[in-house]
Design a protein around this motif. Structure first.
Motif, PDB file in Angstrom:
ATOM      1  N   ASN A 199      -6.837 -59.114  27.032  1.00 21.75           N
ATOM      2  CA  ASN A 199      -6.811 -60.154  25.997  1.00 21.75           C
ATOM      3  C   ASN A 199      -6.647 -59.521  24.621  1.00 21.75           C
ATOM      4  O   ASN A 199      -5.983 -60.058  23.759  1.00 21.75           O
ATOM      5  CB  ASN A 199      -8.099 -60.958  25.953  1.00 21.75           C
ATOM      6  CG  ASN A 199      -8.648 -61.294  27.295  1.00 21.75           C
ATOM      7  OD1 ASN A 199      -8.293 -60.697  28.293  1.00 21.75           O
ATOM      8  ND2 ASN A 199      -9.516 -62.253  27.341  1.00 21.75           N
ATOM      9  N   GLN A 200      -7.333 -58.419  24.419  1.00 25.59           N
ATOM     10  CA  GLN A 200      -7.225 -57.679  23.168  1.00 25.59           C
ATOM     11  C   GLN A 200      -7.242 -56.201  23.525  1.00 25.59           C
ATOM     12  O   GLN A 200      -7.795 -55.806  24.542  1.00 25.59           O
ATOM     13  CB  GLN A 200      -8.385 -58.022  22.236  1.00 25.59           C
ATOM     14  CG  GLN A 200      -9.747 -57.694  22.821  1.00 25.59           C
ATOM     15  CD  GLN A 200     -10.879 -58.294  22.028  1.00 25.59           C
ATOM     16  OE1 GLN A 200     -11.003 -59.497  21.952  1.00 25.59           O
ATOM     17  NE2 GLN A 200     -11.703 -57.458  21.450  1.00 25.59           N
ATOM     18  N   LEU A 201      -6.606 -55.404  22.691  1.00 27.85           N
ATOM     19  CA  LEU A 201      -6.566 -53.971  22.962  1.00 27.85           C
ATOM     20  C   LEU A 201      -7.937 -53.363  22.754  1.00 27.85           C
ATOM     21  O   LEU A 201      -8.596 -53.646  21.753  1.00 27.85           O
ATOM     22  CB  LEU A 201      -5.562 -53.282  22.043  1.00 27.85           C
ATOM     23  CG  LEU A 201      -4.102 -53.565  22.334  1.00 27.85           C
ATOM     24  CD1 LEU A 201      -3.222 -52.888  21.296  1.00 27.85           C
ATOM     25  CD2 LEU A 201      -3.727 -53.087  23.723  1.00 27.85           C
ATOM     26  N   PRO A 202      -8.379 -52.537  23.685  1.00 27.17           N
ATOM     27  CA  PRO A 202      -9.653 -51.864  23.473  1.00 27.17           C
ATOM     28  C   PRO A 202      -9.527 -50.862  22.320  1.00 27.17           C
ATOM     29  O   PRO A 202      -8.544 -50.139  22.231  1.00 27.17           O
ATOM     30  CB  PRO A 202      -9.926 -51.153  24.799  1.00 27.17           C
ATOM     31  CG  PRO A 202      -8.646 -51.156  25.540  1.00 27.17           C
ATOM     32  CD  PRO A 202      -7.769 -52.218  24.962  1.00 27.17           C
ATOM     33  N   ASP A 203     -10.496 -50.864  21.458  1.00 22.44           N
ATOM     34  CA  ASP A 203     -10.521 -49.961  20.318  1.00 22.44           C
ATOM     35  C   ASP A 203     -11.169 -48.653  20.764  1.00 22.44           C
ATOM     36  O   ASP A 203     -12.295 -48.651  21.270  1.00 22.44           O
ATOM     37  CB  ASP A 203     -11.332 -50.598  19.186  1.00 22.44           C
ATOM     38  CG  ASP A 203     -11.305 -49.792  17.900  1.00 22.44           C
ATOM     39  OD1 ASP A 203     -10.785 -48.661  17.908  1.00 22.44           O
ATOM     40  OD2 ASP A 203     -11.804 -50.310  16.895  1.00 22.44           O
ATOM     41  N   LYS A 204     -10.454 -47.546  20.605  1.00 20.11           N
ATOM     42  CA  LYS A 204     -10.982 -46.259  21.053  1.00 20.11           C
ATOM     43  C   LYS A 204     -12.322 -45.934  20.415  1.00 20.11           C
ATOM     44  O   LYS A 204     -13.173 -45.299  21.030  1.00 20.11           O
ATOM     45  CB  LYS A 204      -9.973 -45.141  20.780  1.00 20.11           C
ATOM     46  CG  LYS A 204      -8.761 -45.214  21.679  1.00 20.11           C
ATOM     47  CD  LYS A 204      -7.829 -44.048  21.466  1.00 20.11           C
ATOM     48  CE  LYS A 204      -6.615 -44.193  22.368  1.00 20.11           C
ATOM     49  NZ  LYS A 204      -5.726 -43.060  22.296  1.00 20.11           N
ATOM     50  N   SER A 205     -12.553 -46.383  19.185  1.00 16.75           N
ATOM     51  CA  SER A 205     -13.822 -46.100  18.516  1.00 16.75           C
ATOM     52  C   SER A 205     -14.985 -46.802  19.219  1.00 16.75           C
ATOM     53  O   SER A 205     -16.131 -46.366  19.120  1.00 16.75           O
ATOM     54  CB  SER A 205     -13.768 -46.511  17.041  1.00 16.75           C
ATOM     55  OG  SER A 205     -13.635 -47.917  16.930  1.00 16.75           O
ATOM     56  N   THR A 206     -14.699 -47.871  19.947  1.00 17.80           N
ATOM     57  CA  THR A 206     -15.730 -48.578  20.705  1.00 17.80           C
ATOM     58  C   THR A 206     -16.339 -47.669  21.768  1.00 17.80           C
ATOM     59  O   THR A 206     -17.506 -47.794  22.101  1.00 17.80           O
ATOM     60  CB  THR A 206     -15.129 -49.824  21.389  1.00 17.80           C
ATOM     61  OG1 THR A 206     -14.503 -50.629  20.400  1.00 17.80           O
ATOM     62  CG2 THR A 206     -16.175 -50.632  22.118  1.00 17.80           C
ATOM     63  N   PHE A 207     -15.549 -46.744  22.269  1.00 17.20           N
ATOM     64  CA  PHE A 207     -16.001 -45.877  23.347  1.00 17.20           C
ATOM     65  C   PHE A 207     -16.600 -44.562  22.842  1.00 17.20           C
ATOM     66  O   PHE A 207     -17.005 -43.729  23.632  1.00 17.20           O
ATOM     67  CB  PHE A 207     -14.833 -45.589  24.304  1.00 17.20           C
ATOM     68  CG  PHE A 207     -14.315 -46.826  24.966  1.00 17.20           C
ATOM     69  CD1 PHE A 207     -15.026 -47.446  25.975  1.00 17.20           C
ATOM     70  CD2 PHE A 207     -13.114 -47.389  24.572  1.00 17.20           C
ATOM     71  CE1 PHE A 207     -14.557 -48.599  26.585  1.00 17.20           C
ATOM     72  CE2 PHE A 207     -12.633 -48.541  25.179  1.00 17.20           C
ATOM     73  CZ  PHE A 207     -13.359 -49.144  26.180  1.00 17.20           C
ATOM     74  N   THR A 208     -16.634 -44.392  21.516  1.00 19.32           N
ATOM     75  CA  THR A 208     -17.223 -43.186  20.939  1.00 19.32           C
ATOM     76  C   THR A 208     -18.693 -43.137  21.306  1.00 19.32           C
ATOM     77  O   THR A 208     -19.408 -44.129  21.228  1.00 19.32           O
ATOM     78  CB  THR A 208     -17.059 -43.190  19.404  1.00 19.32           C
ATOM     79  OG1 THR A 208     -15.674 -43.317  19.096  1.00 19.32           O
ATOM     80  CG2 THR A 208     -17.611 -41.915  18.789  1.00 19.32           C
ATOM     81  N   GLY A 209     -19.167 -41.977  21.712  1.00 17.70           N
ATOM     82  CA  GLY A 209     -20.562 -41.831  22.093  1.00 17.70           C
ATOM     83  C   GLY A 209     -20.786 -41.981  23.582  1.00 17.70           C
ATOM     84  O   GLY A 209     -21.858 -41.681  24.083  1.00 17.70           O
ATOM     85  N   PHE A 210     -19.776 -42.475  24.285  1.00 14.89           N
ATOM     86  CA  PHE A 210     -19.846 -42.572  25.743  1.00 14.89           C
ATOM     87  C   PHE A 210     -18.973 -41.473  26.319  1.00 14.89           C
ATOM     88  O   PHE A 210     -18.039 -41.012  25.684  1.00 14.89           O
ATOM     89  CB  PHE A 210     -19.351 -43.935  26.226  1.00 14.89           C
ATOM     90  CG  PHE A 210     -20.186 -45.084  25.747  1.00 14.89           C
ATOM     91  CD1 PHE A 210     -21.373 -45.412  26.386  1.00 14.89           C
ATOM     92  CD2 PHE A 210     -19.790 -45.830  24.652  1.00 14.89           C
ATOM     93  CE1 PHE A 210     -22.138 -46.468  25.943  1.00 14.89           C
ATOM     94  CE2 PHE A 210     -20.550 -46.894  24.203  1.00 14.89           C
ATOM     95  CZ  PHE A 210     -21.735 -47.216  24.847  1.00 14.89           C
ATOM     96  N   ASP A 211     -19.280 -41.053  27.517  1.00 12.09           N
ATOM     97  CA  ASP A 211     -18.509 -40.000  28.166  1.00 12.09           C
ATOM     98  C   ASP A 211     -17.252 -40.614  28.775  1.00 12.09           C
ATOM     99  O   ASP A 211     -17.188 -40.847  29.969  1.00 12.09           O
ATOM    100  CB  ASP A 211     -19.369 -39.322  29.233  1.00 12.09           C
ATOM    101  CG  ASP A 211     -18.655 -38.150  29.883  1.00 12.09           C
ATOM    102  OD1 ASP A 211     -17.740 -37.576  29.243  1.00 12.09           O
ATOM    103  OD2 ASP A 211     -18.996 -37.816  31.029  1.00 12.09           O
TER     104      ASP A 211
END
Length: 118
Positions: free
Chosen positions: A26-38
């Motif tokens: 629906n929307q592009l995942p923002d790479k910064s959203t995954f910062t802090g996760f492996d």
């Protein structure tokens, strides 16, 4: 976007060879959203809805391809017979298949729909 589920799927498949294909989110995942996760975003391939002329053909090709370890779709309009067909394709080609509900559907129901085949 079903972020916790998506994060789990990417983490689960990032060590495998092949892409984690996000098909028509629906929307592009923002790479910064995954910062802090492996999460290794270099293993994630996104094909946007506007790049797809026929979702069924693209999905069938992706599930049959040896280049994808997992395929994630956000399409809620698949019939049960179509879902069964895709799950069978996924099993035949040892590709994981996930169907996540769109945000609009999630807002109307408390259950996130995830169809999984391995």
């Amino acid at each position: 976007m079903a972020l916790p589920e998506l994060l789990f799927i990417i983490q689960q498949h990032q060590q495998q060879s092949g892409w984690v294909l996000l098909l028509a989110p629906n929307q592009l995942p923002d790479k910064s959203t995954f910062t802090g996760f492996d999460v290794d975003m270099s293993k994630v391939l996104v094909i946007q809805q506007k790049q797809i002329s026929n979702i069924h053909t693209v999905l069938s090709d992706a599930l049959s391809s040896s280049t994808c370890s997992a395929v994630v779709v956000w399409q809620d309009q698949f019939s049960e017979s179509s879902l069964q067909h895709y799950q069978q394709l996924a099993e035949q080609h040892q590709t994981s298949f996930y169907q996540l509900s769109s945000d609009a559907v999630q807002a109307q129901t408390t259950n996130t729909r995830i169809a999984v085949s391995h």
